[in-house]
Design a protein around this motif. Structure first.
Motif, short mmCIF file in Angstrom:
data_model
loop_
_atom_site.label_atom_id
_atom_site.label_comp_id
_atom_site.label_asym_id
_atom_site.label_seq_id
_atom_site.Cartn_x
_atom_site.Cartn_y
_atom_site.Cartn_z
N GLU A 5 0.72 -1.23 -0.01
CA GLU A 5 -0.09 0.05 0.02
C GLU A 5 0.82 1.28 0.23
O GLU A 5 0.68 2.03 -0.67
N ASP A 8 2.14 1.95 -3.52
CA ASP A 8 1.29 2.43 -4.40
C ASP A 8 0.70 3.84 -3.96
O ASP A 8 0.66 4.69 -4.97
N ARG A 12 1.31 6.91 -6.62
CA ARG A 12 0.12 8.07 -6.80
C ARG A 12 0.34 9.67 -6.34
O ARG A 12 0.03 10.67 -6.94
N GLU A 317 -6.69 -6.36 -4.78
CA GLU A 317 -6.76 -4.86 -4.58
C GLU A 317 -5.84 -4.39 -5.71
O GLU A 317 -6.40 -3.31 -6.56
N ARG A 318 -4.63 -4.78 -5.91
CA ARG A 318 -3.65 -4.23 -6.79
C ARG A 318 -3.87 -4.44 -8.12
O ARG A 318 -3.94 -3.24 -9.13
N LEU A 321 -6.81 -2.37 -9.49
CA LEU A 321 -6.26 -1.12 -9.68
C LEU A 321 -5.46 -0.85 -11.30
O LEU A 321 -5.77 -0.05 -11.59
N GLN A 325 -5.96 0.38 -15.58
CA GLN A 325 -4.86 1.43 -16.21
C GLN A 325 -4.29 0.70 -17.55
O GLN A 325 -4.05 1.63 -18.47
N GLN A 356 -15.90 -6.11 -5.14
CA GLN A 356 -14.62 -6.74 -5.82
C GLN A 356 -14.99 -8.00 -6.58
O GLN A 356 -14.18 -8.56 -7.43
N GLN A 359 -16.42 -7.26 -9.88
CA GLN A 359 -15.21 -6.95 -10.73
C GLN A 359 -14.32 -8.08 -10.93
O GLN A 359 -13.94 -8.17 -12.30
#
Length: 505
Positions: A5, A8, A12, A317-318, A321, A325, A356, A359
């Motif tokens: 985390e 990341d 950002r 989660e990664r 994300l 992208q 989640q 997705q």
């Protein structure tokens, strides 16, 4: 607080600076992020050789900024009711803050949130107890409980990386019913929860002594199995079915008290004129489940996720994300990445949210997954031709972005995946690909003043099995980094250097 985390977060917010906030008693000096893999990551003060920083912040726990969350959250909540308000955080004589937050909503009396005892504020000092909201540790005035029948409380519960506000109503006797802000409103009588409305209704209902309430006329006929119609109750049958289905899911999945209570109230409303045996059984089961949750009887203590489950959840989660992208930048999503997402989701299944899970399912049922190209090799019959539009610099920049992202994630990239993510790279001949890879340069140099061992970013390119790719031998020789006889060992050290370099400020 996890290393992945923090990595990341740095990506950002690259280029931004952080400072010790004076609102919480801090010193105002600059901070930086400290990354650990064996303990919780955190912010820390930058080295201060001259000892000019004298930070006196005493509270550093997760609740130390609750007064700021309450100020921001309640102002947004009031704005959602079209109520303009201002908020003031009081400062005590000793300079400490955060104990008392005072709201002044337009058209309403003031609202005081008292989080802890202080010399300048008191739970018994409010002119109107209905305008007072107490923190979880505050002891209510027993006279107020007896006279008013309740006191309102406030607490903040973890919600991902944020804190969610809940308002509770403590009855005379000590039981507390907690509600999310979407179930609370500000009325002329003060802060009103469903429990407050029920207490006020019971206290204002009067029945004269010796007067019996008239009996209701007997029903003409017993209701049938589905004796609820649109004309009688104004509720379409499909809405009734959806309410009962939502209640069934809330009970079976083990939702929160707030959600079970919401659907139970709606179920009782839609079945007011009659219910089937199945609906009655479901309503009784929901009422029993709600009672157990409120009393804490028979409710198992939730276990903490294991290390493997927590790491799998972080990977899900990664990937959720990163994959969008890749698609947004025209880079394909490989079958290998989809399989990694599916495997991680299976390990962390018990801790995934509904969003989640949705997705993950969407990524797995994509009708056109990105194909995995074969290793770039020239055909035997005739040499592969260079494409007409060959932008070596642009391709090198795209390769650099993919490799630096892999370095920040602590991973390597097979050449086949690299060709799938960098459009046009797989169409080149092997010699042209080598020319592109020679141009790959990192965007930033190491910040450490110590001498750094040279490490080519292209060392992160591997074979499909995760071993050193032969192309790295050519690139290292061309750059003057002649590999020793133990090339695999030297390559492994280089990969580790790159991972450490990109994961350390």
């Amino acid at each position: 607080m996890e290393a992945i985390e923090v990595d990341d977060f740095r990506t950002r917010h690259a280029g931004q600076t952080y400072w010790c906030g004076t609102w919480l008693g801090g010193c105002g000096h600059q901070l930086f992020t400290k990354l650990y893999t064996d303990r919780a990551c955190h912010f820390a003060h930058r080295p201060d050789p001259e000892h000019t920083s004298t930070c006196t912040r005493r509270a550093s726990g997760v609740s130390s900024a609750d007064h700021l969350y309450i100020k921001h959250g309640l102002l947004d909540w009031l704005a959602g009711q079209d109520i303009t308000a201002t908020a003031t955080i009081a400062r005590d004589a000793d300079g400490s803050i955060g104990r008392d937050v005072l709201f002044a909503p337009a058209g309403h009396d003031t609202l005081q949130v008292l989080l802890s005892d202080s010399s300048s504020s008191s739970a018994t000092g409010a002119e109107d107890p209905s305008r007072l909201v107490l923190g979880p540790e505050m002891t209510p005035d027993p006279d107020v409980l007896l006279r008013q029948g309740y006191v309102n409380r406030i607490q903040l519960v973890p919600d991902g990386t944020r804190r969610r506000i809940q308002v509770g109503t403590e009855r005379h006797g000590g039981t507390i019913d907690w509600f999310d802000l979407d179930e609370v409103e500000l009325t002329d009588s003060g802060l009103t929860t469903p429990a407050v409305a029920e207490i006020r209704r019971l206290r204002t209902t009067r029945r004269p002594i010796g007067v019996r309430a008239p009996k209701a006329p007997p029903p003409q006929s017993r209701p049938t199995a589905r004796a609820v119609s649109d004309e009688t109750h104004g509720i379409p049958s499909q809405d009734r079915d959806s309410v009962m289905a939502a209640l069934q899911q809330a009970v079976s999945v083990g939702r929160s008290r707030t959600e079970i209570r919401r659907w139970l109230n709606q179920a009782e409303e839609v079945t007011h004129g009659g219910a089937t045996a199945e609906e009655n059984d479901l309503i009784r089961a929901a009422a029993d489940a709600l009672l157990r949750l409120e009393r804490g009887v028979g409710v198992p203590t939730p276990r903490e996720p294991t290390f493997q489950e927590r790491r799998a959840l972080q990977k899900v989660e990664r990937l959720l994300l990163v994959l969008p992208q890749h698609t947004a930048h025209g880079m394909g999503v490989t079958l290998r990445q989809r399989n990694q997402l599916a495997q991680a989701a299976e390990k962390a299944s018990a801790w995934l949210t509904d969003e989640q899970r949705f997705q993950v399912e969407e990524w797995q049922k994509d009708p056109e997954p990105a194909p995995v190209p074969r290793a770039p090799q020239a055909p035997r019959g005739r040499p592969q031709r260079r494409p007409e539009h060959f932008d070596g610099v642009g391709l090198a920049d795209a390769v650099r972005d993919v490799l630096e992202h892999a370095a920040r994630m602590g991973e390597t990239v097979p050449l086949t995946d690299l060709c799938a993510q960098v459009k046009g790279l797989g169409e080149l001949t092997e010699s042209d690909q080598v020319q592109v890879l020679r141009r790959v340069r990192p965007t930033a140099r190491p910040r450490s003043a110590k001498p750094q061992r040279p490490a080519l970013l292209t060392a992160l390119i591997t074979t499909d099995t995760g071993t050193m790719h032969p192309v790295y031998q050519q690139l290292a020789d061309h750059a003057g980094h002649h590999l020793p006889s133990q090339a695999d060992s030297a390559w492994t050290d280089t990969v580790k250097i790159l991972h450490d370099r990109y994961r350390t400020p």
